[in-house]
Write a protein that holds these residues in place. Structure first.
Motif, PDB file in Angstrom:
ATOM      1  N   ALA A  46       0.818  -1.222   0.000  1.00  0.00           N
ATOM      2  CA  ALA A  46       0.000   0.000   0.000  1.00  0.00           C
ATOM      3  C   ALA A  46       0.850   1.269   0.000  1.00  0.00           C
ATOM      4  N   GLY A  47       1.935   1.268   0.802  1.00  0.00           N
ATOM      5  CA  GLY A  47       2.798   2.452   0.804  1.00  0.00           C
ATOM      6  C   GLY A  47       3.472   2.631  -0.542  1.00  0.00           C
ATOM      7  N   GLY A  48       3.980   1.537  -1.079  1.00  0.00           N
ATOM      8  CA  GLY A  48       4.654   1.607  -2.371  1.00  0.00           C
ATOM      9  C   GLY A  48       3.715   2.088  -3.462  1.00  0.00           C
ATOM     10  N   LEU A  49       2.469   1.591  -3.457  1.00  0.00           N
ATOM     11  CA  LEU A  49       1.528   2.020  -4.485  1.00  0.00           C
ATOM     12  C   LEU A  49       1.109   3.470  -4.279  1.00  0.00           C
TER      13      LEU A  49
ATOM     14  N   ILE B 100      -5.533   3.266   3.192  1.00  0.00           N
ATOM     15  CA  ILE B 100      -5.325   1.839   3.427  1.00  0.00           C
ATOM     16  C   ILE B 100      -3.941   1.583   4.013  1.00  0.00           C
ATOM     17  N   HIS B 101      -2.962   2.335   3.521  1.00  0.00           N
ATOM     18  CA  HIS B 101      -1.601   2.203   4.050  1.00  0.00           C
ATOM     19  C   HIS B 101      -1.581   2.551   5.545  1.00  0.00           C
ATOM     20  N   MET B 102      -2.274   3.632   5.901  1.00  0.00           N
ATOM     21  CA  MET B 102      -2.345   3.996   7.315  1.00  0.00           C
ATOM     22  C   MET B 102      -3.005   2.877   8.120  1.00  0.00           C
ATOM     23  N   PHE B 103      -4.061   2.318   7.560  1.00  0.00           N
ATOM     24  CA  PHE B 103      -4.765   1.226   8.231  1.00  0.00           C
ATOM     25  C   PHE B 103      -3.818   0.047   8.476  1.00  0.00           C
ATOM     26  N   ARG B 104      -3.029  -0.294   7.458  1.00  0.00           N
ATOM     27  CA  ARG B 104      -2.094  -1.417   7.600  1.00  0.00           C
ATOM     28  C   ARG B 104      -1.044  -1.092   8.662  1.00  0.00           C
ATOM     29  N   VAL B 105      -0.506   0.129   8.618  1.00  0.00           N
ATOM     30  CA  VAL B 105       0.532   0.485   9.586  1.00  0.00           C
ATOM     31  C   VAL B 105      -0.040   0.407  11.002  1.00  0.00           C
TER      32      VAL B 105
ATOM     33  N   GLY C 254       0.822  -2.417  14.153  1.00  0.00           N
ATOM     34  CA  GLY C 254       1.467  -1.735  15.269  1.00  0.00           C
ATOM     35  C   GLY C 254       2.806  -1.122  14.891  1.00  0.00           C
ATOM     36  N   SER C 255       2.955  -0.760  13.624  1.00  0.00           N
ATOM     37  CA  SER C 255       4.263  -0.299  13.171  1.00  0.00           C
ATOM     38  C   SER C 255       4.561   1.140  13.559  1.00  0.00           C
ATOM     39  N   TYR C 256       3.604   1.795  14.243  1.00  0.00           N
ATOM     40  CA  TYR C 256       3.869   3.161  14.708  1.00  0.00           C
ATOM     41  C   TYR C 256       4.591   3.142  16.047  1.00  0.00           C
TER      42      TYR C 256
ATOM     43  N   PRO D 231      10.665   2.019  17.296  1.00  0.00           N
ATOM     44  CA  PRO D 231      11.206   3.381  17.133  1.00  0.00           C
ATOM     45  C   PRO D 231      10.561   4.164  15.994  1.00  0.00           C
ATOM     46  N   ARG D 232       9.362   3.819  15.561  1.00  0.00           N
ATOM     47  CA  ARG D 232       8.819   4.433  14.341  1.00  0.00           C
ATOM     48  C   ARG D 232       7.786   5.506  14.626  1.00  0.00           C
ATOM     49  N   GLU D 233       7.758   6.031  15.858  1.00  0.00           N
ATOM     50  CA  GLU D 233       6.718   7.012  16.200  1.00  0.00           C
ATOM     51  C   GLU D 233       6.747   8.207  15.271  1.00  0.00           C
TER      52      GLU D 233
ATOM     53  N   ILE E 277       5.051  11.898  10.491  1.00  0.00           N
ATOM     54  CA  ILE E 277       5.288  12.350   9.110  1.00  0.00           C
ATOM     55  C   ILE E 277       4.173  11.819   8.207  1.00  0.00           C
ATOM     56  N   GLY E 278       3.804  10.561   8.438  1.00  0.00           N
ATOM     57  CA  GLY E 278       2.744   9.946   7.636  1.00  0.00           C
ATOM     58  C   GLY E 278       1.436  10.699   7.764  1.00  0.00           C
ATOM     59  N   VAL E 279       1.079  11.096   8.985  1.00  0.00           N
ATOM     60  CA  VAL E 279      -0.175  11.833   9.164  1.00  0.00           C
ATOM     61  C   VAL E 279      -0.133  13.137   8.377  1.00  0.00           C
TER      62      VAL E 279
ATOM     63  N   ILE F  91      11.763  12.290   3.514  1.00  0.00           N
ATOM     64  CA  ILE F  91      12.030  12.052   4.940  1.00  0.00           C
ATOM     65  C   ILE F  91      11.416  10.720   5.377  1.00  0.00           C
ATOM     66  N   HIS F  92      10.168  10.477   4.916  1.00  0.00           N
ATOM     67  CA  HIS F  92       9.449   9.244   5.271  1.00  0.00           C
ATOM     68  C   HIS F  92      10.285   8.014   4.894  1.00  0.00           C
ATOM     69  N   PHE F  93      10.786   7.999   3.661  1.00  0.00           N
ATOM     70  CA  PHE F  93      11.536   6.827   3.190  1.00  0.00           C
ATOM     71  C   PHE F  93      12.868   6.709   3.919  1.00  0.00           C
TER      72      PHE F  93
ATOM     73  N   ARG G 135      13.514   7.735   6.863  1.00  0.00           N
ATOM     74  CA  ARG G 135      13.281   7.308   8.236  1.00  0.00           C
ATOM     75  C   ARG G 135      12.954   5.810   8.312  1.00  0.00           C
ATOM     76  N   ILE G 136      12.280   5.269   7.289  1.00  0.00           N
ATOM     77  CA  ILE G 136      11.990   3.837   7.325  1.00  0.00           C
ATOM     78  C   ILE G 136      13.303   3.075   7.502  1.00  0.00           C
ATOM     79  N   ARG G 137      14.340   3.495   6.736  1.00  0.00           N
ATOM     80  CA  ARG G 137      15.622   2.788   6.823  1.00  0.00           C
ATOM     81  C   ARG G 137      16.320   3.061   8.129  1.00  0.00           C
TER      82      ARG G 137
ATOM     83  N   GLY H 217      14.345  -0.402   8.987  1.00  0.00           N
ATOM     84  CA  GLY H 217      13.644  -1.098   7.900  1.00  0.00           C
ATOM     85  C   GLY H 217      12.198  -1.367   8.247  1.00  0.00           C
ATOM     86  N   ILE H 218      11.519  -2.042   7.312  1.00  0.00           N
ATOM     87  CA  ILE H 218      10.118  -2.384   7.549  1.00  0.00           C
ATOM     88  C   ILE H 218      10.020  -3.151   8.868  1.00  0.00           C
ATOM     89  N   SER H 219       8.983  -2.854   9.606  1.00  0.00           N
ATOM     90  CA  SER H 219       8.858  -3.425  10.946  1.00  0.00           C
ATOM     91  C   SER H 219       8.676  -4.940  10.889  1.00  0.00           C
ATOM     92  N   GLY H 220       8.975  -5.568  11.993  1.00  0.00           N
ATOM     93  CA  GLY H 220       8.778  -7.007  12.128  1.00  0.00           C
ATOM     94  C   GLY H 220       8.832  -7.346  13.599  1.00  0.00           C
TER      95      GLY H 220
HETATM   96  C1  HEM Z   1       1.769  10.005   0.489  1.00  0.00           C
HETATM   97  C2  HEM Z   1       1.626   9.148   1.380  1.00  0.00           C
HETATM   98  C3  HEM Z   1       2.544   8.026   1.809  1.00  0.00           C
HETATM   99  C4  HEM Z   1       3.506   7.348   1.101  1.00  0.00           C
HETATM  100  C5  HEM Z   1       3.913   7.543  -0.353  1.00  0.00           C
HETATM  101  C6  HEM Z   1       4.071   6.362   1.996  1.00  0.00           C
HETATM  102  C7  HEM Z   1       5.030   5.435   1.645  1.00  0.00           C
HETATM  103  C8  HEM Z   1       5.489   4.431   2.474  1.00  0.00           C
HETATM  104  C9  HEM Z   1       6.252   3.277   2.059  1.00  0.00           C
HETATM  105  C10 HEM Z   1       6.657   2.978   0.630  1.00  0.00           C
HETATM  106  C11 HEM Z   1       6.497   2.528   3.161  1.00  0.00           C
HETATM  107  C12 HEM Z   1       7.221   1.179   3.176  1.00  0.00           C
HETATM  108  C13 HEM Z   1       6.346   0.064   3.681  1.00  0.00           C
HETATM  109  C14 HEM Z   1       5.031  -0.104   3.020  1.00  0.00           C
HETATM  110  O1  HEM Z   1       4.957  -0.045   1.776  1.00  0.00           O
HETATM  111  O2  HEM Z   1       4.049  -0.295   3.736  1.00  0.00           O
HETATM  112  C15 HEM Z   1       5.945   3.227   4.287  1.00  0.00           C
HETATM  113  C16 HEM Z   1       6.043   2.827   5.602  1.00  0.00           C
HETATM  114  C17 HEM Z   1       5.483   3.504   6.671  1.00  0.00           C
HETATM  115  N1  HEM Z   1       4.523   4.500   6.597  1.00  0.00           N
HETATM  116 FE1  HEM Z   1       4.023   5.491   4.912  1.00  0.00          FE
HETATM  117  N2  HEM Z   1       3.462   6.486   3.224  1.00  0.00           N
HETATM  118  C18 HEM Z   1       2.523   7.480   3.144  1.00  0.00           C
HETATM  119  C19 HEM Z   1       1.671   7.872   4.138  1.00  0.00           C
HETATM  120  C20 HEM Z   1       1.692   7.399   5.434  1.00  0.00           C
HETATM  121  C21 HEM Z   1       0.694   7.636   6.421  1.00  0.00           C
HETATM  122  C22 HEM Z   1      -0.607   8.402   6.181  1.00  0.00           C
HETATM  123  C23 HEM Z   1       1.112   7.030   7.564  1.00  0.00           C
HETATM  124  C24 HEM Z   1       0.461   6.978   8.919  1.00  0.00           C
HETATM  125  C25 HEM Z   1      -0.327   7.818   9.399  1.00  0.00           C
HETATM  126  C26 HEM Z   1       2.391   6.408   7.298  1.00  0.00           C
HETATM  127  C27 HEM Z   1       3.185   5.743   8.217  1.00  0.00           C
HETATM  128  C28 HEM Z   1       4.174   4.854   7.882  1.00  0.00           C
HETATM  129  C29 HEM Z   1       4.966   4.101   8.821  1.00  0.00           C
HETATM  130  C30 HEM Z   1       4.910   4.196  10.356  1.00  0.00           C
HETATM  131  C31 HEM Z   1       5.780   3.261   8.065  1.00  0.00           C
HETATM  132  C32 HEM Z   1       6.769   2.203   8.587  1.00  0.00           C
HETATM  133  C33 HEM Z   1       6.007   0.920   8.561  1.00  0.00           C
HETATM  134  C34 HEM Z   1       6.816  -0.283   8.861  1.00  0.00           C
HETATM  135  O3  HEM Z   1       8.021  -0.190   9.115  1.00  0.00           O
HETATM  136  O4  HEM Z   1       6.205  -1.363   8.873  1.00  0.00           O
HETATM  137  N3  HEM Z   1       2.702   6.628   5.973  1.00  0.00           N
HETATM  138  N4  HEM Z   1       5.323   4.380   3.833  1.00  0.00           N
END
Ligand code: HEM
Lengths: 259, 405
Positions: free
Chosen positions: A60-63, A122-127, A131-133, A136-138, A143-145, A244-246, A248-250, A254-257
Motif C-alpha cells: 500500500a505504501g509503495g503504491l 489503506i496504508h495507514m490502516f495497515r501500519v 502496530g508499526s507506529y 522506534p517508528r513514532e 510524518i505519515g499523518v 524524509i518518510h523513506f 526514516r523507514i531505513r 527497515g520495515i517493521s517485524g
Molecule cells: C503520500 C503518502 C505516503 C507514502 C507515499 C508512503 C510510503 C510508504 C512506504 C513505501 C512505506 C514502506 C512500507 C510499506 O509499503 O508499507 C511506508 C512505511 C510507513 N509509513 Fe508510509 N506512506 C505514506 C503515508 C503514510 C501515512 C498516512 C502514515 C500513517 C499515518 C504512514 C506511516 C508509515 C509508517 C509508520 C511506516 C513504517 C512501517 C513499517 O516499518 O512497517 N505513511 N510508507
C-alpha cells in the motif's frame, strides 16, 4: 553473428559507462547494483523477509508513492494544455477531452488522484494494524499523518481546476468551513470580539476564508491560488516529506517485524 | 406493457428495495455498523477467515449488482466520481479481513506458545535485487493496467461551466470530506469543519505517544491490543469510511436522507423541530416542578440571552458589563448542558479510569492519560450527539449566542 553483436554491445564503452555492474549474477553485484543506482538505493540491499511479503504491507505504501509519480507525470502533461483563468480553464478542459491526442490524461490524473487518497488511507490502516507506529517508528507515523493531510489537500485543490459546477460548489462547501474558524473566520465564534473602537478586525475581506480563496467570493484569484498550491507548493512539500518518510523507514530499522 | 416494466414490478425486488431503504437510514445503519463491528470483534475467531471474507464480498457485490437494476440506485452508484467510493467499500472489506485474519491466526499461535507467524521469517533477509524489485515491478504493472482500463472506460466528469448563481442541490464537498460534511448535521461549522478536523489530525499524531503498550509491534494482532485496535477500527470504519459512504450515496437534496432506491426528490421536506437541552429544562421540566412545588421561580420560562459583544479595545465598561450580564444569563439558561458537558469531560476520564481504561490509568502518566481520555471522549461525542438527536430531537447541549455545541 548475433553473438558477436551482443558481445560488442555488452563490451562497448558506452554500455559500460551507463551500467557499471553488469549482470547481477553474484551477491556482490546484487549489492552494487542497488547501491549504485540513485532510484534503487531508496532500498537497502537486503530486507527482512517477513516485511517484503505481500500479505504484510499489501504494497500500500509503495503504491501510494507510485500513484504520486503517475500523478506528477500526467499532471505535467496536463499543464501544457491548461490555463488557470476563469476564461480559459473550462474551455481547456473541453479541448483536453476532445482535441488532444491520446486524450485520457485527464482521466488517468483524476482516477489516480482518487486511488491515491484511498491507497494512503489503506496504508495507514495497515501500519496501524501491524502496530508499526510503535517505537522506534513514532516519528515516521507523524510524518505519515502530515502526508495524509497533504494528500487530501492536493486532491482538494485540484478539484477546483476544471472550473465546472462540480468544482466550484465542492470548493464552496469546503472553503465555507474556513469562515467558521473561531476568532479568525468572519462567521466563526468570537470573531466579532476582535475589534478596535467598533471597527472589526476580522471581516469577510481579511479572514481565514479570504486567505484561502484570495477574494470574498470564489473567482479568478481562487483559481490561480489553488493552481499554484496544487501544481507547485503542495507537491513540493509532499515530495520533501516523502523523502524524509523513506529515509526514516531505513533509519528506524527497515520495515517493521516482530522483535 | 414492456418487459422493462415487468422487471420492476417484481414483488421480491420491490420488497428487497423497501427493506434496503429502511436499513440504510442512518439511525439503523450506523447502529447496525457499530453493533456489527462489536459482534465481529467479539466472535472474531469465527468471522475472520477467508470463507466468511469471501462471502461478505460476494454479498456486497450481489447487492450492488442487483441494485443496479433500479434506475435511482444506478444513478448514484454509476456517477463517475462515486466509483472510487464503491472501490473503497470493497478494499476496506478486503483489508479488514486481511488484517484481522492474520491477527486471529497469531492469537491462536500465541495460545500454542508459538511466536507470531511473521516471526518465522523476520530474522531472514531477502535480496532487494531481484526479489523485492520483482514484487514491486508486478504491483506497478498491475496498477498501471488497472488505471488505464479505468481511464479508458470511465470518462472524468465535466459538468456545466461554473456558474456562481446556480447553486446545485445538494452541494457536496469532495468525497473524502463527506464524513465531516455529515457531521454538520449534528454540529456547527466551527466544530465539525475546523476544531474536529484539527483534533482528529492531532489525535492521529499522538497515537504512538499515548499507546505505550510494547506488544503487537511489527505483526498483526488483536488480542494483545484490544482497546487500541477497537478504538481505531471504530474511528476508521464507523466514523470515517461509513460516514463517507452515507454522505455520498444516501444524502440527497437539502442534505436529506434518501434510501439507496429512493428518488432524490428536491422538494422533500423534513420537519426540523430540534430542541436544546435548555428547552427541555426550562420549558418542560421546570414548569412541572413549579406545579408540584408551587414555587413561581420555576415557571419563568426560558431566560432570554442577548447577543452582546464587549468592546475590549479601548475598554468600554458599559458594554463589558452588559456582556457580563448576558454571560450570566447564558450560564443560567444553559446550566444543565454546561454541567453535563463539564462532567462528561472532567469526570469522564476518572470514570473510564476505574472501568475499561483501568490498565491505562495505572500505566500512563497524567499527561498521556488525560490526552487519551480527552481523545476517546471527543470521539464519543459524535455518536452521543447522533443518538441524542435521534432519540430526543436534541439540537445543542449548550446554546449561547457566542458559541454552540
Ligand atoms: C503520500 C503518502 C505516503 C507514502 C507515499 C508512503 C510510503 C510508504 C512506504 C513505501 C512505506 C514502506 C512500507 C510499506 O509499503 O508499507 C511506508 C512505511 C510507513 N509509513 Fe508510509 N506512506 C505514506 C503515508 C503514510 C501515512 C498516512 C502514515 C500513517 C499515518 C504512514 C506511516 C508509515 C509508517 C509508520 C511506516 C513504517 C512501517 C513499517 O516499518 O512497517 N505513511 N510508507
Amino acid at each position: 553473428m548475433l553473438g558477436k553483436l551482443k558481445n560488442s554491445v555488452m563490451d562497448s564503452q558506452v554500455k559500460k559507462s551507463i551500467f557499471r555492474v553488469g549482470i547481477p549474477n553474484t551477491d556482490r553485484k546484487r549489492v552494487l547494483i542497488v547501491l549504485g543506482n540513485v532510484f534503487l538505493h531508496l532500498h537497502p540491499t537486503k530486507v527482512r523477509t517477513s516485511g517484503v511479503k505481500l500479505r504484510y504491507t499489501w504494497c500500500a505504501g509503495g503504491l501510494s508513492f507510485f500513484l504520486f509519480l503517475v500523478l506528477t507525470l500526467t499532471g505535467v502533461l496536463l499543464m501544457f494544455y491548461y490555463r488557470p483563468t476563469v476564461e480559459g480553464a473550462y474551455v481547456d478542459m473541453l479541448d483536453i477531452r476532445s482535441q488532444v491526442p491520446f486524450g485520457i490524461m485527464r482521466e488517468l490524473h483524476r482516477w489516480s488522484a482518487h486511488a491515491m487518497v484511498i491507497m494512503v488511507m489503506i496504508h495507514m490502516f495497515r501500519v496501524f494494524m501491524t502496530g508499526s507506529y510503535k517505537p522506534p517508528r513514532e516519528f515516521n507515523w507523524v510524518i505519515g499523518v502530515i502526508l495524509l493531510v497533504l494528500t487530501f489537500l492536493l486532491s482538494f485543490t485540484g478539484y477546483l481546476l476544471p472550473w465546472d459546477q462540480l468544482a466550484i460548489w465542492a470548493i464552496t462547501v469546503g472553503s465555507n468551513m474556513a469562515k467558521a474558524h473561531p476568532f479568525v473566520g468572519a462567521a466563526g465564534p468570537f470573531a466579532d470580539f476582535l475589534q478596535i473602537g467598533g471597527v472589526p478586525l476580522v471581516h469577510p475581506g481579511d479572514d481565514a476564508r479570504f486567505m484561502l480563496i484570495g477574494a470574498k467570493e470564489l473567482g479568478g484569484t481562487t483559481l490561480l491560488r489553488f493552481y499554484v498550491l496544487h501544481c507547485v507548493a503542495i507537491p513540493l512539500g509532499a515530495a520533501v516529506l516523502m523523502a524524509i518518510h523513506f529515509w526514516r523507514i531505513r533509519k528506524d530499522g527497515g520495515i517493521s517485524g516482530p522483535l | 406493457m414492456t418487459e422493462h416494466a415487468v422487471v420492476h414490478a417484481n414483488p421480491a425486488f420491490e420488497a428487497f428495495k423497501a427493506i434496503a431503504n429502511m436499513l440504510a437510514d442512518p439511525r439503523a445503519s450506523f447502529l447496525g455498523a457499530v453493533g456489527g463491528l462489536i459482534l465481529m470483534l467479539r466472535f472474531r475467531r469465527y468471522v475472520f477467515n477467508w470463507y466468511v471474507g469471501a462471502f461478505v464480498l460476494i454479498v456486497e457485490a450481489v447487492v450492488i449488482l442487483a441494485g443496479m437494476m433500479d434506475p435511482n440506485f444506478k444513478l448514484i452508484i454509476g456517477k463517475p466520481d462515486n466509483v472510487p467510493i464503491t472501490i473503497m467499500l470493497f478494499l476496506s472489506t478486503i483489508t479488514l479481513w486481511l488484517a484481522m485474519t492474520q491477527a486471529v491466526n497469531n492469537e491462536r499461535r500465541a495460545e500454542q506458545k508459538l511466536p507470531p507467524e511473521e516471526k518465522e521469517t523476520s530474522n531472514q533477509k531477502t535480496w532487494v535485487w531481484p526479489d523485492l524489485l520483482y514484487i514491486e515491478f508486478i504491483a506497478l504493472i498491475l496498477c498501471t493496467v488497472a488505471l488505464i482500463l479505468w481511464a479508458v472506460y470511465l470518462r472524468a466528469p465535466l459538468e456545466e461551466p461554473a456558474n456562481p448563481s446556480a447553486t446545485p442541490n445538494p452541494s457536496k464537498a469532495p468525497w473524502y470530506f463527506l464524513g465531516l460534511q455529515e457531521m454538520l448535521v449534528y454540529y456547527d461549522p466551527w466544530y465539525a469543519g475546523v476544531v474536529l478536523p484539527l483534533i482528529i489530525i492531532m489525535g492521529l499524531m499522538a497515537i504512538p505517544y499515548i499507546d505505550t503498550n510494547p506488544k503487537g509491534n511489527g505483526y498483526y494482532s488483536f488480542a494483545e491490543r484490544k482497546f487500541s485496535v477497537s478504538m481505531f477500527l471504530f474511528g476508521y470504519l464507523a466514523l470515517w469510511v461509513f460516514m463517507i459512504i452515507t454522505g455520498t450515496f444516501l444524502r440527497g437534496p437539502g442534505w436529506n436522507f434518501f434510501g439507496p432506491f429512493e428518488y432524490w426528490d428536491p422538494h422533500k421536506v423534513v420537519a426540523l423541530n430540534n430542541v436544546n437541552v435548555s428547552d427541555y429544562v426550562w420549558v418542560v421540566l421546570f414548569p412541572k416542578l413549579g406545579d408540584l412545588t408551587g414555587i413561581a421561580w420555576f415557571k419563568q420560562g426560558l431566560p432570554p440571552v442577548q447577543n452582546v459583544v464587549p468592546a475590549l479595545i479601548p475598554p468600554d465598561m458599559a458594554s463589558i458589563r452588559a456582556f457580563g450580564h448576558e454571560l450570566f444569563m447564558a450560564w443560567k439558561r444553559e446550566f444543565a448542558g454546561i454541567i453535563f458537558i463539564g462532567l462528561y469531560f472532567l469526570a469522564g476520564p476518572w470514570v473510564m479510569g476505574k472501568t475499561f481504561l483501568k490498565s491505562y490509568f495505572k500505566s500512563l502518566d497524567f499527561g498521556r492519560y488525560s490526552l487519551l481520555a480527552f481523545l476517546v471522549l471527543t470521539m464519543g461525542t459524535l455518536p452521543l450527539k447522533m443518538v441524542c438527536r435521534w432519540l430526543f430531537d436534541l439540537k445543542y447541549f449548550i446554546d449561547t449566542p457566542w458559541i454552540k455545541f
